[in-house]
Design a protein around this motif. Structure first.
Motif, PDB file in Angstrom:
ATOM      1  N   LEU A  26       0.832  -1.207   0.000  1.00  0.00           N
ATOM      2  CA  LEU A  26       0.000   0.000   0.000  1.00  0.00           C
ATOM      3  C   LEU A  26       0.861   1.249   0.000  1.00  0.00           C
ATOM      4  O   LEU A  26       0.582   2.221  -0.718  1.00  0.00           O
ATOM      5  N   GLY A  27       1.921   1.232   0.807  1.00  0.00           N
ATOM      6  CA  GLY A  27       2.811   2.386   0.869  1.00  0.00           C
ATOM      7  C   GLY A  27       3.485   2.655  -0.470  1.00  0.00           C
ATOM      8  O   GLY A  27       3.589   3.812  -0.910  1.00  0.00           O
ATOM      9  N   VAL A  28       3.944   1.595  -1.138  1.00  0.00           N
ATOM     10  CA  VAL A  28       4.588   1.743  -2.448  1.00  0.00           C
ATOM     11  C   VAL A  28       3.595   2.319  -3.460  1.00  0.00           C
ATOM     12  O   VAL A  28       3.928   3.218  -4.247  1.00  0.00           O
ATOM     13  N   TYR A  29       2.354   1.808  -3.445  1.00  0.00           N
ATOM     14  CA  TYR A  29       1.338   2.311  -4.376  1.00  0.00           C
ATOM     15  C   TYR A  29       1.117   3.807  -4.183  1.00  0.00           C
ATOM     16  O   TYR A  29       1.132   4.583  -5.158  1.00  0.00           O
ATOM     17  N   PHE A  30       0.891   4.231  -2.946  1.00  0.00           N
ATOM     18  CA  PHE A  30       0.621   5.642  -2.695  1.00  0.00           C
ATOM     19  C   PHE A  30       1.864   6.509  -2.946  1.00  0.00           C
ATOM     20  O   PHE A  30       1.745   7.676  -3.328  1.00  0.00           O
ATOM     21  N   HIS A  31       3.045   5.944  -2.750  1.00  0.00           N
ATOM     22  CA  HIS A  31       4.275   6.677  -3.042  1.00  0.00           C
ATOM     23  C   HIS A  31       4.344   7.009  -4.534  1.00  0.00           C
ATOM     24  O   HIS A  31       4.616   8.160  -4.917  1.00  0.00           O
ATOM     25  N   PHE A  32       4.084   6.001  -5.385  1.00  0.00           N
ATOM     26  CA  PHE A  32       4.114   6.251  -6.823  1.00  0.00           C
ATOM     27  C   PHE A  32       2.929   7.110  -7.267  1.00  0.00           C
ATOM     28  O   PHE A  32       3.054   7.924  -8.191  1.00  0.00           O
ATOM     29  N   LEU A  33       1.783   6.949  -6.614  1.00  0.00           N
ATOM     30  CA  LEU A  33       0.609   7.758  -6.962  1.00  0.00           C
ATOM     31  C   LEU A  33       0.896   9.242  -6.754  1.00  0.00           C
ATOM     32  O   LEU A  33       0.459  10.094  -7.540  1.00  0.00           O
ATOM     33  N   GLN A  34       1.635   9.538  -5.706  1.00  0.00           N
ATOM     34  CA  GLN A  34       1.953  10.932  -5.404  1.00  0.00           C
ATOM     35  C   GLN A  34       3.080  11.470  -6.284  1.00  0.00           C
ATOM     36  O   GLN A  34       3.035  12.624  -6.728  1.00  0.00           O
ATOM     37  N   ASN A  35       4.095  10.645  -6.579  1.00  0.00           N
ATOM     38  CA  ASN A  35       5.291  11.137  -7.256  1.00  0.00           C
ATOM     39  C   ASN A  35       5.332  10.846  -8.747  1.00  0.00           C
ATOM     40  O   ASN A  35       5.976  11.584  -9.507  1.00  0.00           O
ATOM     41  N   ASN A  36       4.680   9.757  -9.153  1.00  0.00           N
ATOM     42  CA  ASN A  36       4.679   9.392 -10.574  1.00  0.00           C
ATOM     43  C   ASN A  36       3.407   8.618 -10.903  1.00  0.00           C
ATOM     44  O   ASN A  36       3.440   7.398 -11.106  1.00  0.00           O
ATOM     45  N   PRO A  37       2.263   9.307 -10.970  1.00  0.00           N
ATOM     46  CA  PRO A  37       0.968   8.620 -11.137  1.00  0.00           C
ATOM     47  C   PRO A  37       0.886   7.720 -12.360  1.00  0.00           C
ATOM     48  O   PRO A  37       0.155   6.720 -12.340  1.00  0.00           O
TER      49      PRO A  37
END
Length: 466
Positions: A334-345
Motif C-alpha cells: 500500500l505504501g509503495v502504491y501511494f508513493h508512486f501515486l503521489q510522485n509518478n501517477p
C-alpha cells in the motif's frame, strides 16, 4: 435454557457461544458504521446535522473512548453480577446509542450516542470472550473463541452492505432493530458453570454443565475438580492486590495480553476500517468506493471463518506470526502504491486494483490471527481470581490505543503522507511478529493448569513445548 435434542458433539456449546457472539455482531455494526456513513454525512448532507470533518472525526473517536471508560466498571460487574447479567445489561446503552444517533438534534447527542455504544463495545470485548472461555471444552475452545471476531466482522460487513441501499437514518434504524433481537435470544442461555459455582449454586452448575457438554459427560467429576480449584483459591492466605497481580504467571499473561492488544491496534486496523471508503477515494477516482469497502468486509469475514477452522489445529502462535508478517507486507505494498501515486501517477494508472487487493489481504490476515486470537487468549490465560481485573486492563489498553489511532490517522497522513503512514503500520506489524515469537505462549489444547504452569516457567516460548 431448555432441553434440546443432542445431534452432534459440543452442540450446545456452539449454540451458547453463537448466542453470546450475536451481541458482538451488533458491536460490529457500530464499528462498521463510520466508513460508509462518513461520505454520506460530510459530502451528501444526509442526517439531521451538518458536520465538519473534525466533528465527524470526534464522533468516530467517542466510541473507543467509551470502550476504555467501560473496561474497569465492567470488570467489577463481571465479578458481582456474573457473566450473563453483565452482557445483558449493556444492551441498554447500545440501544440508547442508536436512538441518539438516529434522532440527534445537536452534535453533543451524536457524541453521547457513540460514547454509549463504546460502553457496550468495551464491555462485550471483555465479557463475551470470558463467557465463551468458561463454557467451552478445551478441544473446541479456540474454534468457539473465534466466534467473537467472526461476528464482529459479520456485523461490519452487514453495515457496509446495507448502507449501499439505504440512507443514514434507515441504517441506524436497522442497526437498532438488530440490537433489540439480541436480549431475548441471550436470555435463554445459561450462566457459566464456573460463575454459578462461585456463587454457591453447585446443583445448577452441574445441570448447566450437562446441558453444555451433552448427556454422556461426567458433569459431577468436572464440577468437583472446579470446586477444588476454587476452594484452594478461597483458602489461600489473603493476598494484597500487589501480591495477587504480581505473581509470575499473571505477569507473564499480562505481558502477553498487553502486547497483543497493543500490536492489534498499532497494526492500524481500526483506522483503516473507519476510513476505508476515504482511503479508496484517495487511491483512485475510478474505483467503486462502496463496492471496494464491501469487498474488504467480505475478505475480513472470510479470514475469520478460516481462523475458526484452523485455530485449534495450527495453534495460536503460528496464526499470530503468519498474520503479522503478511499484514506487514500488505502495508508495504500500500505504501509503495501511494508513493508512486503521489510522485509518478503514470506508473500506477493501470494498478487501481492494487489498493483493494492489498487492503483486502491486510484485513484477511488480520482476521486470521491478530483479530480473533488475542480475544480467545483473553479467556484462557488468566487465573480466575485475577481474570476480571486483568481483562479490564487489557481492554482499557486496547480501546485507549484505538482512540489514539483513530484521532491520529488523519494527522499522520497529513504529516507522513499516505505512503509513510502505511509503512509505519507495517513496521508495527513486524514488531508484533517478533513479540509473539518471544513472549506469547501456545494455549492450543492445554488445560488451565497446563497454561498457568507454562506461564510461570522461565523457559522461552519459542522453544519446543512438550
Amino acid at each position: 435454557m431448555g432441553k434440546l435434542p443432542y445431534y452432534f458433539p459440543h452442540q450446545n456449546q456452539y449454540i451458547a457461544a453463537l448466542a453470546a457472539s450475536y451481541g458482538v455482531l451488533t458491536i460490529g455494526m457500530v464499528f462498521g458504521w463510520s466508513a460508509p456513513v462518513g461520505p454520506k454525512i460530510l459530502e451528501q448532507g444526509e442526517g439531521n446535522l451538518i458536520l465538519t470533518d473534525d466533528q465527524f472525526s470526534w464522533t468516530i473517536a467517542f466510541m473507543p473512548i467509551g470502550g476504555a471508560i467501560a473496561a474497569i466498571p465492567c470488570g467489577m460487574m463481571l465479578k458481582s453480577e456474573g457473566r450473563k447479567n453483565t452482557i445483558l445489561f449493556f444492551v441498554l446503552p447500545l440501544l440508547m446509542g442508536w436512538v441518539l444517533l438516529t434522532w440527534a438534534q445537536a452534535i453533543v447527542m451524536m457524541y453521547l450516542g457513540r460514547l454509549l455504544q463504546g460502553f457496550a463495545a468495551g464491555a462485550y470485548s471483555m465479557s463475551v470472550p470470558i463467557y465463551i472461555g468458561e463454557i467451552a471444552d478445551q478441544r473446541i475452545r479456540g474454534t468457539v473463541g473465534s466466534f467473537f471476531q467472526l461476528m464482529l466482522n459479520l456485523g461490519m460487513l452487514l453495515s457496509f452492505s446495507i448502507s449501499v441501499g439505504v440512507n443514514v437514518f434507515q441504517l441506524n434504524i436497522i442497526s437498532g432493530f438488530i440490537v433489540l433481537l439480541f436480549g431475548p435470544i441471550f436470555m435463554l442461555m445459561p450462566e457459566t458453570p464456573s460463575c454459578l459455582l462461585q456463587r454457591g449454586h453447585k446443583t445448577k452448575a452441574v445441570e448447566t454443565l450437562k446441558w453444555l457438554r451433552g448427556p454422556k459427560c461426567d458433569a459431577y467429576s468436572e464440577i468437583e475438580l472446579l470446586q477444588i480449584e476454587q476452594d484452594a483459591l478461597l483458602n489461600q492466605p489473603k493476598k494484597s492486590f500487589k501480591k495477587t497481580l504480581f505473581t509470575p504467571e499473571t505477569m507473564s499473561a499480562l505481558l502477553a495480553m498487553m502486547g497483543l492488544v497493543t500490536f492489534l491496534q498499532m497494526s492500524g486496523i481500526n483506522a483503516v476500517l473507519f476510513y476505508a471508503t476515504d482511503i479508496f477515494m484517495n487511491a483512485s477516482d475510478s474505483l467503486n468506493h462502496g463496492l471496494a469497502t464491501i469487498i474488504v468486509g467480505v475478505m475480513q469475514f472470510s479470514g475469520t471463518l478460516l481462523a475458526s477452522f484452523t485455530v485449534d489445529r495450527i495453534g495460536r502462535r503460528c496464526l499470530l506470526m503468519i498474520s503479522a508478517i503478511i499484514m506487514c507486507a500488505s502495508h508495504v505494498v500500500l505504501g509503495v502504491y501511494f508513493h508512486f501515486l503521489q510522485n509518478n501517477p503514470a506508473q500506477v494508472e493501470n494498478l487501481v486494483w492494487l489498493p483493494v487487493f492489498a487492503l483486502s489481504l491486510f484485513v484477511t490476515m488480520f482476521s486470521i490471527g491478530f483479530g480473533p486470537v488475542p480475544w480467545i487468549m483473553l479467556g484462557e490465560v488468566f487465573a480466575i481470581d485475577v481474570k476480571d481485573l486483568a481483562s479490564s486492563l487489557a481492554t482499557l489498553t486496547s480501546y485507549a490505543l484505538s482512540f489514539m489511532m483513530t484521532k491520529t490517522f488523519n494527522p499522520l497522513r497529513n504529516g507522513l503522507g499516505e505512503a509513510g503512514t502505511f509503512w509505519l503500520f507495517g513496521g508495527f506489524c513486524l514488531l508484533g511478529a517478533i513479540f509473539v515469537f518471544l513472549f506469547v505462549p501456545e494455549t492450543k489444547g492445554k488445560t488451565f493448569e497446563q497454561i498457568q504452569k507454562r506461564l510461570a516457567s522461565n523457559k522461552m516460548y519459542f522453544r519446543s513445548e512438550k
